[in-house]
Enzyme design. Structure first.
Site, PDB file in Angstrom:
ATOM      1  N   THR A 144       3.606   0.903   9.734  1.00  0.00           N
ATOM      2  CA  THR A 144       2.306   0.918  10.864  1.00  0.00           C
ATOM      3  C   THR A 144       2.197  -0.264  11.468  1.00  0.00           C
ATOM      4  OG1 THR A 144       0.874   2.285   8.926  1.00  0.00           O
ATOM      5  CG2 THR A 144      -0.252   0.889  10.336  1.00  0.00           C
ATOM      6  N   TYR A 145       1.660  -0.052  12.582  1.00  0.00           N
ATOM      7  CA  TYR A 145       1.418  -1.205  13.597  1.00  0.00           C
ATOM      8  C   TYR A 145       0.052  -1.663  13.588  1.00  0.00           C
ATOM      9  CZ  TYR A 145       0.314  -3.573  17.995  1.00  0.00           C
ATOM     10  OH  TYR A 145      -0.052  -4.512  18.957  1.00  0.00           O
ATOM     11  N   HIS A 146      -0.361  -2.993  13.457  1.00  0.00           N
ATOM     12  CA  HIS A 146      -1.547  -3.640  13.959  1.00  0.00           C
ATOM     13  C   HIS A 146      -1.405  -4.558  14.888  1.00  0.00           C
ATOM     14  CE1 HIS A 146      -2.819  -1.502  10.252  1.00  0.00           C
ATOM     15  NE2 HIS A 146      -2.181  -2.512   9.405  1.00  0.00           N
TER      16      HIS A 146
ATOM     17  N   GLY B  22      -4.059   3.791   4.977  1.00  0.00           N
ATOM     18  CA  GLY B  22      -3.151   3.594   3.859  1.00  0.00           C
ATOM     19  C   GLY B  22      -3.770   2.618   2.763  1.00  0.00           C
TER      20      GLY B  22
ATOM     21  N   ALA C  10      -5.267   5.703  11.306  1.00  0.00           N
ATOM     22  CA  ALA C  10      -4.145   5.626  10.078  1.00  0.00           C
ATOM     23  C   ALA C  10      -4.856   5.311   8.761  1.00  0.00           C
ATOM     24  CB  ALA C  10      -3.201   4.643  10.593  1.00  0.00           C
TER      25      ALA C  10
ATOM     26  N   ARG D 240       0.869  -1.286  -0.046  1.00  0.00           N
ATOM     27  CA  ARG D 240      -0.174   0.062   0.064  1.00  0.00           C
ATOM     28  C   ARG D 240       0.768   1.245   0.001  1.00  0.00           C
ATOM     29  NH1 ARG D 240       1.469   1.769   4.754  1.00  0.00           N
ATOM     30  NH2 ARG D 240       1.815   0.265   6.355  1.00  0.00           N
ATOM     31  N   GLY D 241       0.179   2.466  -0.108  1.00  0.00           N
ATOM     32  CA  GLY D 241       0.897   3.699   0.151  1.00  0.00           C
ATOM     33  C   GLY D 241       1.138   3.959   1.492  1.00  0.00           C
ATOM     34  N   GLY D 242       2.213   4.811   1.815  1.00  0.00           N
ATOM     35  CA  GLY D 242       2.446   5.104   3.102  1.00  0.00           C
ATOM     36  C   GLY D 242       3.912   4.439   3.628  1.00  0.00           C
TER      37      GLY D 242
ATOM     38  N   CYS E 230       3.970   6.106  10.589  1.00  0.00           N
ATOM     39  CA  CYS E 230       3.970   7.116   9.433  1.00  0.00           C
ATOM     40  C   CYS E 230       5.137   8.127   9.411  1.00  0.00           C
ATOM     41  CB  CYS E 230       2.748   7.635   9.529  1.00  0.00           C
ATOM     42  SG  CYS E 230       1.418   6.465   9.605  1.00  0.00           S
TER      43      CYS E 230
END
Length: 228
Positions: free
Chosen positions: A83-85, A158, A156, A78-80, A187
């Site tokens: 990120t944490y999930h 993305g 967030a 993806r863009g960006g 980010c």
């Protein structure tokens, strides 16, 4: 006949049980967007939680992964940036056919689509009396931390668009372990922290958050979600 028409005018809405492995989520999204492009499957808004992990977008910088051993890492496509999930965070993967308009989002307008995702989060937070805001030059949705008085990120965004079909989407922090974000520069922004609904004193359940997201959807994207 478009996928949206087959689903009764609105995208299908599904909630995954338990924690969804990230590779499984990618595989499901790839299958879904292929079906949307082929006009053999409906648009889908898919709510998941992941086990703790870090994902790298197309602009992620290696130096912003500060602890590569803490959790598994994945190239997201993806863009960006990073990120944490993890548990306690609602991730919504949004798969729409942008050949068609969706409420306030015009056809083939990626900028309007991203703005629509932002507005969806802002309207959802407003249902809990939290003021979510955009910030120029900072991706995501921001709030003024009620305790510290400083700004912090609560949501967030993305996205990826393949032949005008969207995938990936948004994440909104309900009650994740906020120290899990410490392994990355979220980010690519070092100056500000992250927060959650629970950290802001809004102690609601994931089911209540899901209901708010579903109720806010049609305010932005037109037709209500159809529960699958």
């Amino acid at each position: 006949m478009t996928a949206a028409a087959r689903s009764g005018g609105g995208a299908r809405w599904e909630i995954a049980e338990g924690l969804t492995a990230y590779p499984d989520a990618i595989a499901r999204m790839e299958q879904t967007i292929a079906a949307i492009r082929a006009d053999t499957g409906p648009e889908l808004v898919w709510f998941v939680e992941h086990p703790p992990l870090y994902t790298a977008g197309s602009s992620a910088r290696p130096e912003d992964l500060e602890d590569a051993t803490r959790f598994p890492t994945f190239a997201a496509g993806r863009g960006g940036q990073w990120t944490y999930h993890g548990p306690g965070q609602r991730v919504a993967y949004v798969m729409l056919d942008l050949h068609q308009p969706h409420g306030t989002v015009g056809a083939r307008d990626i900028r309007a689509y991203v703005h629509g995702l932002e507005e969806w989060l802002i309207l959802t937070l407003d249902r809990f009396n939290i003021k979510g805001e955009r910030r120029a030059g900072r991706v995501g949705i921001w709030v003024v931390d009620r305790a510290a008085g400083t700004e912090a990120k609560i949501g967030a965004i993305g996205v990826r668009v393949t032949r005008w079909v969207t995938w990936h989407g948004i994440s909104l922090n309900l009650e994740p372990m906020l120290d899990h974000f410490a392994g990355i520069v979220p980010c690519g922004i070092r100056e500000y922290g992250v927060t959650s609904l629970h950290a802001q004193g809004i102690v609601v359940s994931m089911a209540e958050l899901d209901a708010a997201l579903a109720a806010s959807w049609s305010q932005v994207f037109g037709a209500p979600l159809v529960r699958g």
